[in-house]
Enzyme design. Sequence first.
Site, PDB file in Angstrom:
ATOM      1  CB  SER A 123      -0.490  -0.337   1.193  1.00  0.00           C
ATOM      2  OG  SER A 123      -1.665   1.210   1.547  1.00  0.00           O
ATOM      3  CE1 TYR A 155      -5.105  -1.799   4.605  1.00  0.00           C
ATOM      4  CE2 TYR A 155      -4.364  -0.119   4.717  1.00  0.00           C
ATOM      5  CZ  TYR A 155      -4.545  -1.123   3.877  1.00  0.00           C
ATOM      6  OH  TYR A 155      -4.257  -1.482   2.903  1.00  0.00           O
ATOM      7  CE  LYS A 203      -1.420  -3.489   3.321  1.00  0.00           C
ATOM      8  NZ  LYS A 203      -2.163  -5.057   2.016  1.00  0.00           N
TER       9      LYS A 203
HETATM   10  N1  LIG Z   1      -8.609  -0.071  -1.626  1.00  0.00           N
HETATM   11  C1  LIG Z   1      -7.913   0.870  -1.061  1.00  0.00           C
HETATM   12  O1  LIG Z   1      -7.925   2.041  -0.825  1.00  0.00           O
HETATM   13  C2  LIG Z   1      -6.068  -0.211  -1.469  1.00  0.00           C
HETATM   14  C3  LIG Z   1      -4.654   0.816  -0.959  1.00  0.00           C
HETATM   15  C4  LIG Z   1      -4.035   0.055  -0.623  1.00  0.00           C
HETATM   16  C5  LIG Z   1      -3.925  -1.463  -0.805  1.00  0.00           C
HETATM   17  N2  LIG Z   1      -5.105  -2.106  -0.779  1.00  0.00           N
HETATM   18  C6  LIG Z   1      -4.953  -3.536  -0.412  1.00  0.00           C
HETATM   19  O2  LIG Z   1      -5.061  -4.345  -1.438  1.00  0.00           O
HETATM   20  C7  LIG Z   1      -5.826  -5.250  -1.086  1.00  0.00           C
HETATM   21  C8  LIG Z   1      -6.457  -5.890  -1.684  1.00  0.00           C
HETATM   22  O3  LIG Z   1      -7.961  -5.057  -1.581  1.00  0.00           O
HETATM   23  P1  LIG Z   1      -9.240  -4.618  -1.721  1.00  0.00           P
HETATM   24  O4  LIG Z   1      -8.750  -2.840  -1.532  1.00  0.00           O
HETATM   25  O5  LIG Z   1      -9.280  -5.086  -3.270  1.00  0.00           O
HETATM   26  O6  LIG Z   1     -10.103  -5.234  -0.881  1.00  0.00           O
HETATM   27  P2  LIG Z   1     -11.265  -5.288  -1.092  1.00  0.00           P
HETATM   28  O7  LIG Z   1     -12.380  -5.786   0.211  1.00  0.00           O
HETATM   29  O8  LIG Z   1     -12.470  -5.620  -2.232  1.00  0.00           O
HETATM   30  O9  LIG Z   1     -10.936  -7.732  -1.329  1.00  0.00           O
HETATM   31  C9  LIG Z   1      -9.765  -8.305  -0.754  1.00  0.00           C
HETATM   32  C10 LIG Z   1     -10.464  -9.122  -0.951  1.00  0.00           C
HETATM   33  O10 LIG Z   1      -9.289 -10.276   0.179  1.00  0.00           O
HETATM   34  C11 LIG Z   1     -10.305 -10.754   0.108  1.00  0.00           C
HETATM   35  N3  LIG Z   1      -9.960 -11.816   1.817  1.00  0.00           N
HETATM   36  C12 LIG Z   1     -10.216 -11.236   2.863  1.00  0.00           C
HETATM   37  N4  LIG Z   1      -9.958 -11.949   4.007  1.00  0.00           N
HETATM   38  C13 LIG Z   1      -8.916 -13.010   3.325  1.00  0.00           C
HETATM   39  C14 LIG Z   1      -8.258 -13.645   3.960  1.00  0.00           C
HETATM   40  N5  LIG Z   1      -7.853 -14.427   5.160  1.00  0.00           N
HETATM   41  N6  LIG Z   1      -7.842 -15.335   3.135  1.00  0.00           N
HETATM   42  C15 LIG Z   1      -8.392 -15.087   1.936  1.00  0.00           C
HETATM   43  N7  LIG Z   1      -9.244 -13.759   1.559  1.00  0.00           N
HETATM   44  C16 LIG Z   1      -9.528 -12.819   2.353  1.00  0.00           C
HETATM   45  C17 LIG Z   1     -11.642 -10.899   1.296  1.00  0.00           C
HETATM   46  O11 LIG Z   1     -12.609 -11.699   0.610  1.00  0.00           O
HETATM   47  C18 LIG Z   1     -11.821  -9.640  -0.846  1.00  0.00           C
HETATM   48  O12 LIG Z   1     -12.787 -10.437  -1.482  1.00  0.00           O
HETATM   49  C19 LIG Z   1      -5.191  -5.431   0.012  1.00  0.00           C
HETATM   50  O13 LIG Z   1      -4.346  -5.978   0.456  1.00  0.00           O
HETATM   51  C20 LIG Z   1      -5.292  -3.800   0.601  1.00  0.00           C
HETATM   52  O14 LIG Z   1      -5.014  -3.882   1.844  1.00  0.00           O
HETATM   53  C21 LIG Z   1      -5.987  -1.744  -1.093  1.00  0.00           C
END
Ligand SMILES: NC(=O)c1ccc[n+]([C@@H]2O[C@H](COP(=O)([O-])OP(=O)(O)OC[C@H]3O[C@@H](n4cnc5c(N)ncnc54)[C@H](O)[C@@H]3O)[C@@H](O)[C@H]2O)c1
Length: 287
Positions: free
Chosen positions: A139, A153, A157
């Site tokens: 992130s 969080y 990260k």
């Molecule tokens: N959305 C943002 O602004 C953002 C920014 C930077 C980084 N991220 C990172 O991107 C990655 C994806 O997140 P996203 O934003 O697409 O969110 P999201 O919630 O849309 O997708 C995350 C997915 O991870 C799955 N998940 C959660 N716990 C799990 C587990 N124990 N085992 C297997 N799957 C699991 C969820 O069911 C979901 O389908 C994450 O690592 C998040 O920290 C997100």
Amino acid sequence: MQIEGKRAVITGGASGIGLAIAHRLVGAGCSVVIADIDTAALQRCSTEHADFLLYECDVTKRESLEALAGFAWSTLGGVDLVFANAGVGLPLKPLLDQTEAHARWVMEVNYFGVWHTLQVFGPRLIEQGTECHLVVTGSENSVAVPAPLLGAYNASKHAVLGLTETFDRETPDFLGVSILCPGLVMTNILSSLEKIPDAFGGPESTPIGRSNLGFTPDQIAINALAGVDAEDFYIFTHHCNRDMVAERLSNQIGAIERQTQPNDGSDICNTRHLLGDVFEQMGQKHQ
Ligand SMILES: NC(=O)c1ccc[n+]([C@@H]2O[C@H](COP(=O)([O-])OP(=O)(O)OC[C@H]3O[C@@H](n4cnc5c(N)ncnc54)[C@H](O)[C@@H]3O)[C@@H](O)[C@H]2O)c1
């Protein structure tokens, strides 16, 4: 590495960034296993896109990742791309108001989930011995603290950055490694708490729902695949991150210049060189 026609596994692939990467990969002729803990979301993927292979997997459990790897290798005959992407978010709260249970849960998924993925897929990719790439979704919170209110969080990260960089240093060149560092993206991450296990406090309703602020998941997927293609370690997606990265680096270098002397004798205990030598003496067993 070239993406076309590769065999890929994506954890947390049933939603958001992971799902967008899955769509892009299928568009590039790849075979894709989407692994996720959310059965309903996996179900939706199967109706939306017949080309995905789906696998229920909880990244907090090593045996679940072992089973996923077994499935991927037996179904696809090998794996060229791994996206350690599963992650959860927490509600915005000052650090001193966050609960230990939530802090432990975010580490369990965001840190240990990646830990297990590297530990399970790393040896298999090395044994396979072919050009491959592993992308960890970090992130913007991996490289700086963009704002207050995300203490646990941020810690998870930052931890993942250390893990990923070490993994990169210790693995052979044919295994490319990247950390994807998105800023805000419109996904379901703000509703993570609705599915938190009882062991970590149990589900809570999240009034915000899907984020409507930030880039689309597809914008992130485009950058992610371009980063793999270019073999970049850091894959950034938001230009606005430039200032906070520069500010932290400048603060750190400024502090070193002010607080230490160039000839203080620290060269003889320079960890970078000392442990580099130890690593060489260990025969760089994976190289
Ligand atoms: N959305 C943002 O602004 C953002 C920014 C930077 C980084 N991220 C990172 O991107 C990655 C994806 O997140 P996203 O934003 O697409 O969110 P999201 O919630 O849309 O997708 C995350 C997915 O991870 C799955 N998940 C959660 N716990 C799990 C587990 N124990 N085992 C297997 N799957 C699991 C969820 O069911 C979901 O389908 C994450 O690592 C998040 O920290 C997100």
